[in-house]
Write a protein that holds these residues in place. Sequence first.
Motif, PDB file in Angstrom:
ATOM      1  N   ASN A   1     -32.706   2.290  21.227  1.00  0.00           N
ATOM      2  CA  ASN A   1     -33.495   1.310  21.980  1.00  0.00           C
ATOM      3  C   ASN A   1     -33.066  -0.136  21.729  1.00  0.00           C
ATOM      4  N   ASN A   2     -32.237  -0.357  20.725  1.00  0.00           N
ATOM      5  CA  ASN A   2     -31.901  -1.735  20.354  1.00  0.00           C
ATOM      6  C   ASN A   2     -30.414  -2.062  20.459  1.00  0.00           C
ATOM      7  N   ILE A   3     -29.701  -1.308  21.275  1.00  0.00           N
ATOM      8  CA  ILE A   3     -28.286  -1.602  21.534  1.00  0.00           C
ATOM      9  C   ILE A   3     -28.206  -2.991  22.171  1.00  0.00           C
ATOM     10  N   GLY A   4     -27.246  -3.768  21.695  1.00  0.00           N
ATOM     11  CA  GLY A   4     -27.057  -5.125  22.207  1.00  0.00           C
ATOM     12  C   GLY A   4     -27.770  -6.189  21.384  1.00  0.00           C
ATOM     13  N   LYS A   5     -28.540  -5.772  20.403  1.00  0.00           N
ATOM     14  CA  LYS A   5     -29.284  -6.731  19.579  1.00  0.00           C
ATOM     15  C   LYS A   5     -28.614  -6.917  18.224  1.00  0.00           C
ATOM     16  N   ASN A   6     -28.938  -8.039  17.595  1.00  0.00           N
ATOM     17  CA  ASN A   6     -28.394  -8.342  16.272  1.00  0.00           C
ATOM     18  C   ASN A   6     -29.150  -7.516  15.232  1.00  0.00           C
ATOM     19  N   VAL A   7     -28.405  -6.846  14.343  1.00  0.00           N
ATOM     20  CA  VAL A   7     -28.997  -5.972  13.333  1.00  0.00           C
ATOM     21  C   VAL A   7     -28.415  -6.264  11.953  1.00  0.00           C
ATOM     22  N   LEU A   8     -29.174  -5.911  10.943  1.00  0.00           N
ATOM     23  CA  LEU A   8     -28.694  -5.920   9.560  1.00  0.00           C
ATOM     24  C   LEU A   8     -28.828  -4.496   9.051  1.00  0.00           C
ATOM     25  N   ILE A   9     -27.718  -3.934   8.593  1.00  0.00           N
ATOM     26  CA  ILE A   9     -27.703  -2.553   8.118  1.00  0.00           C
ATOM     27  C   ILE A   9     -27.219  -2.539   6.676  1.00  0.00           C
ATOM     28  N   LYS A  10     -28.005  -1.878   5.808  1.00  0.00           N
ATOM     29  CA  LYS A  10     -27.626  -1.694   4.403  1.00  0.00           C
ATOM     30  C   LYS A  10     -27.345  -0.217   4.191  1.00  0.00           C
ATOM     31  N   LEU A  11     -26.291   0.054   3.419  1.00  0.00           N
ATOM     32  CA  LEU A  11     -25.815   1.419   3.249  1.00  0.00           C
ATOM     33  C   LEU A  11     -26.099   1.964   1.853  1.00  0.00           C
ATOM     34  N   TYR A  12     -26.150   3.287   1.758  1.00  0.00           N
ATOM     35  CA  TYR A  12     -26.256   3.954   0.464  1.00  0.00           C
ATOM     36  C   TYR A  12     -24.960   3.809  -0.327  1.00  0.00           C
ATOM     37  N   SER A  13     -23.830   3.920   0.369  1.00  0.00           N
ATOM     38  CA  SER A  13     -22.526   3.809  -0.284  1.00  0.00           C
ATOM     39  C   SER A  13     -21.604   2.978   0.614  1.00  0.00           C
ATOM     40  N   PRO A  14     -20.635   2.302   0.013  1.00  0.00           N
ATOM     41  CA  PRO A  14     -19.799   1.368   0.779  1.00  0.00           C
ATOM     42  C   PRO A  14     -18.918   2.037   1.834  1.00  0.00           C
ATOM     43  N   ILE A  15     -18.677   1.280   2.892  1.00  0.00           N
ATOM     44  CA  ILE A  15     -17.663   1.599   3.894  1.00  0.00           C
ATOM     45  C   ILE A  15     -16.732   0.389   3.913  1.00  0.00           C
ATOM     46  N   ASP A  16     -15.453   0.618   3.792  1.00  0.00           N
ATOM     47  CA  ASP A  16     -14.469  -0.477   3.713  1.00  0.00           C
ATOM     48  C   ASP A  16     -14.848  -1.493   2.633  1.00  0.00           C
ATOM     49  N   GLY A  17     -15.417  -1.011   1.530  1.00  0.00           N
ATOM     50  CA  GLY A  17     -15.758  -1.871   0.410  1.00  0.00           C
ATOM     51  C   GLY A  17     -17.045  -2.666   0.565  1.00  0.00           C
ATOM     52  N   GLU A  18     -17.769  -2.473   1.654  1.00  0.00           N
ATOM     53  CA  GLU A  18     -18.995  -3.236   1.915  1.00  0.00           C
ATOM     54  C   GLU A  18     -20.191  -2.298   2.036  1.00  0.00           C
ATOM     55  N   LYS A  19     -21.348  -2.780   1.565  1.00  0.00           N
ATOM     56  CA  LYS A  19     -22.581  -1.992   1.681  1.00  0.00           C
ATOM     57  C   LYS A  19     -23.587  -2.640   2.623  1.00  0.00           C
ATOM     58  N   GLU A  20     -23.208  -3.751   3.267  1.00  0.00           N
ATOM     59  CA  GLU A  20     -24.128  -4.455   4.159  1.00  0.00           C
ATOM     60  C   GLU A  20     -23.338  -5.039   5.336  1.00  0.00           C
ATOM     61  N   PHE A  21     -23.862  -4.822   6.543  1.00  0.00           N
ATOM     62  CA  PHE A  21     -23.225  -5.342   7.753  1.00  0.00           C
ATOM     63  C   PHE A  21     -24.282  -5.977   8.641  1.00  0.00           C
ATOM     64  N   GLU A  22     -23.967  -7.181   9.134  1.00  0.00           N
ATOM     65  CA  GLU A  22     -24.837  -7.830  10.112  1.00  0.00           C
ATOM     66  C   GLU A  22     -23.996  -8.165  11.328  1.00  0.00           C
ATOM     67  N   GLY A  23     -24.499  -7.768  12.489  1.00  0.00           N
ATOM     68  CA  GLY A  23     -23.783  -8.040  13.726  1.00  0.00           C
ATOM     69  C   GLY A  23     -24.509  -7.411  14.899  1.00  0.00           C
ATOM     70  N   ILE A  24     -23.812  -7.292  16.002  1.00  0.00           N
ATOM     71  CA  ILE A  24     -24.389  -6.749  17.235  1.00  0.00           C
ATOM     72  C   ILE A  24     -24.231  -5.231  17.241  1.00  0.00           C
ATOM     73  N   LEU A  25     -25.342  -4.536  17.473  1.00  0.00           N
ATOM     74  CA  LEU A  25     -25.307  -3.080  17.628  1.00  0.00           C
ATOM     75  C   LEU A  25     -24.713  -2.790  19.003  1.00  0.00           C
ATOM     76  N   LYS A  26     -23.460  -2.354  19.020  1.00  0.00           N
ATOM     77  CA  LYS A  26     -22.737  -2.132  20.282  1.00  0.00           C
ATOM     78  C   LYS A  26     -23.063  -0.788  20.911  1.00  0.00           C
ATOM     79  N   ASP A  27     -23.286   0.230  20.058  1.00  0.00           N
ATOM     80  CA  ASP A  27     -23.505   1.571  20.590  1.00  0.00           C
ATOM     81  C   ASP A  27     -24.178   2.414  19.512  1.00  0.00           C
TER      82      ASP A  27
END
Length: 155
Positions: free
Chosen positions: A94-120
Amino acid sequence: MSAVIKTTEELVIPILTKKNLELVDIEYVKEGPNLFLRVYIDKPGGIDITECGEVSELLSEELDRVDPIKDAYFLEVSSPGVERPLKTKQDFANNIGKNVLIKLYSPIDGEKEFEGILKDFNNEIAVVSYKVKTRTKEIEIPFDKIAKARLAVAF
Protein backbone atom coordinates in the motif's frame (compact mmCIF):
# COMPACT_ATOMS: atom_id res chain seq x y z
CA MET A 1 2.64 -11.60 21.32
CA SER A 2 1.75 -10.78 24.90
CA ALA A 3 -1.60 -11.91 26.24
CA VAL A 4 -2.66 -8.28 26.79
CA ILE A 5 -1.92 -7.35 23.17
CA LYS A 6 -3.68 -10.47 21.86
CA THR A 7 -6.78 -9.84 24.00
CA THR A 8 -6.85 -6.16 23.05
CA GLU A 9 -6.61 -7.07 19.37
CA GLU A 10 -9.51 -9.53 19.74
CA LEU A 11 -11.60 -6.82 21.44
CA VAL A 12 -10.77 -3.91 19.13
CA ILE A 13 -11.08 -5.64 15.72
CA PRO A 14 -14.91 -5.93 15.83
CA ILE A 15 -15.16 -2.25 16.90
CA LEU A 16 -12.91 -1.14 14.04
CA THR A 17 -14.66 -3.37 11.50
CA LYS A 18 -18.03 -1.73 12.29
CA LYS A 19 -16.48 1.71 11.80
CA ASN A 20 -14.49 0.77 8.65
CA LEU A 21 -11.21 1.51 10.41
CA GLU A 22 -7.90 -0.34 10.33
CA LEU A 23 -5.79 -1.56 13.22
CA VAL A 24 -2.19 -0.45 12.63
CA ASP A 25 -0.49 -1.50 15.85
CA ILE A 26 -0.90 -2.20 19.57
CA GLU A 27 1.74 -1.50 22.20
CA TYR A 28 1.68 -2.45 25.87
CA VAL A 29 4.63 -0.72 27.51
CA LYS A 30 5.92 0.46 30.85
CA GLU A 31 7.27 4.01 30.90
CA GLY A 32 8.60 5.03 34.27
CA PRO A 33 6.09 3.90 36.87
CA ASN A 34 3.17 3.87 34.39
CA LEU A 35 1.74 1.23 32.06
CA PHE A 36 0.36 2.32 28.67
CA LEU A 37 -1.86 0.38 26.31
CA ARG A 38 -1.61 2.17 22.96
CA VAL A 39 -3.82 1.32 20.03
CA TYR A 40 -3.01 2.90 16.67
CA ILE A 41 -5.82 3.07 14.12
CA ASP A 42 -6.19 4.55 10.65
CA LYS A 43 -8.24 4.71 7.47
CA PRO A 44 -7.58 5.95 3.94
CA GLY A 45 -7.33 9.73 4.12
CA GLY A 46 -6.45 9.66 7.81
CA ILE A 47 -8.31 9.52 11.08
CA ASP A 48 -9.58 12.33 13.30
CA ILE A 49 -9.74 12.85 17.05
CA THR A 50 -13.48 12.18 17.18
CA GLU A 51 -13.01 8.70 15.72
CA CYS A 52 -10.15 8.01 18.14
CA GLY A 53 -12.38 9.08 21.03
CA GLU A 54 -15.26 6.85 19.93
CA VAL A 55 -12.99 3.81 19.59
CA SER A 56 -11.37 4.60 22.94
CA GLU A 57 -14.75 4.66 24.72
CA LEU A 58 -15.96 1.42 23.15
CA LEU A 59 -12.66 -0.36 23.71
CA SER A 60 -12.47 0.87 27.30
CA GLU A 61 -15.87 -0.69 28.00
CA GLU A 62 -14.72 -4.01 26.53
CA LEU A 63 -11.43 -3.93 28.44
CA ASP A 64 -13.32 -3.24 31.68
CA ARG A 65 -15.64 -6.17 30.94
CA VAL A 66 -12.85 -8.66 30.17
CA ASP A 67 -10.28 -7.12 32.58
CA PRO A 68 -7.05 -8.49 31.00
CA ILE A 69 -4.84 -5.97 32.84
CA LYS A 70 -4.85 -6.22 36.63
CA ASP A 71 -2.65 -3.15 37.22
CA ALA A 72 -3.62 0.48 36.60
CA TYR A 73 -2.82 1.63 33.05
CA PHE A 74 -3.49 4.41 30.56
CA LEU A 75 -5.39 3.61 27.35
CA GLU A 76 -4.40 5.70 24.35
CA VAL A 77 -6.11 5.39 20.96
CA SER A 78 -4.53 7.47 18.22
CA SER A 79 -3.38 7.80 14.65
CA PRO A 80 -0.05 6.18 13.81
CA GLY A 81 1.13 9.59 12.58
CA VAL A 82 3.18 10.45 9.54
CA GLU A 83 5.86 7.91 10.42
CA ARG A 84 3.42 5.04 10.47
CA PRO A 85 4.95 1.59 11.03
CA LEU A 86 4.89 -0.90 8.18
CA LYS A 87 4.27 -4.32 9.68
CA THR A 88 2.53 -6.46 7.10
CA LYS A 89 3.13 -7.30 3.48
CA GLN A 90 -0.05 -5.39 2.68
CA ASP A 91 1.39 -2.29 4.42
CA PHE A 92 4.37 -2.46 2.06
CA ALA A 93 2.16 -2.97 -1.01
CA ASN A 94 0.00 0.00 0.00
CA ASN A 95 2.96 2.35 0.38
CA ILE A 96 4.89 1.92 -2.87
CA GLY A 97 6.28 5.27 -3.96
CA LYS A 98 6.65 6.61 -0.42
CA ASN A 99 9.76 7.34 1.60
CA VAL A 100 10.53 4.53 4.08
CA LEU A 101 13.07 3.64 6.74
CA ILE A 102 13.85 -0.06 6.99
CA LYS A 103 15.98 -1.68 9.70
CA LEU A 104 17.26 -5.21 9.22
CA TYR A 105 18.01 -8.17 11.46
CA SER A 106 21.28 -8.76 9.62
CA PRO A 107 23.28 -6.60 7.19
CA ILE A 108 22.89 -6.50 3.43
CA ASP A 109 25.90 -5.03 1.62
CA GLY A 110 27.33 -4.18 5.04
CA GLU A 111 24.34 -2.04 6.08
CA LYS A 112 21.50 -2.74 8.51
CA GLU A 113 19.44 0.39 7.79
CA PHE A 114 18.11 1.86 4.53
CA GLU A 115 16.09 5.01 3.94
CA GLY A 116 14.69 5.80 0.52
CA ILE A 117 11.75 5.38 -1.82
CA LEU A 118 9.90 2.07 -1.75
CA LYS A 119 9.93 1.31 -5.48
CA ASP A 120 8.23 -2.08 -5.44
CA PHE A 121 7.04 -4.88 -3.22
CA ASN A 122 6.25 -8.29 -4.69
CA ASN A 123 5.07 -10.09 -1.52
CA GLU A 124 8.53 -11.24 -0.47
CA ILE A 125 10.99 -8.54 -1.65
CA ALA A 126 10.98 -4.80 -0.96
CA VAL A 127 12.87 -2.75 -3.54
CA VAL A 128 14.20 0.52 -2.13
CA SER A 129 15.91 3.31 -4.06
CA TYR A 130 18.30 5.21 -1.78
CA LYS A 131 21.14 7.71 -2.08
CA VAL A 132 24.79 7.24 -1.21
CA LYS A 133 26.31 10.71 -1.44
CA THR A 134 25.31 11.78 -4.98
CA ARG A 135 24.57 8.33 -6.42
CA THR A 136 21.21 6.59 -6.36
CA LYS A 137 21.25 2.85 -5.70
CA GLU A 138 18.58 0.17 -5.47
CA ILE A 139 18.50 -2.62 -2.92
CA GLU A 140 16.30 -5.71 -2.77
CA ILE A 141 15.35 -6.55 0.81
CA PRO A 142 13.70 -9.88 1.62
CA PHE A 143 10.63 -9.37 3.84
CA ASP A 144 11.88 -11.89 6.40
CA LYS A 145 15.08 -9.85 6.97
CA ILE A 146 13.12 -6.73 7.99
CA ALA A 147 13.21 -6.10 11.74
CA LYS A 148 11.33 -2.78 11.66
CA ALA A 149 9.99 -0.50 8.97
CA ARG A 150 8.09 2.75 8.91
CA LEU A 151 7.21 5.63 6.65
CA ALA A 152 9.83 8.35 6.94
CA VAL A 153 9.43 12.09 6.50
CA ALA A 154 11.82 13.32 3.80
CA PHE A 155 13.37 16.78 4.26
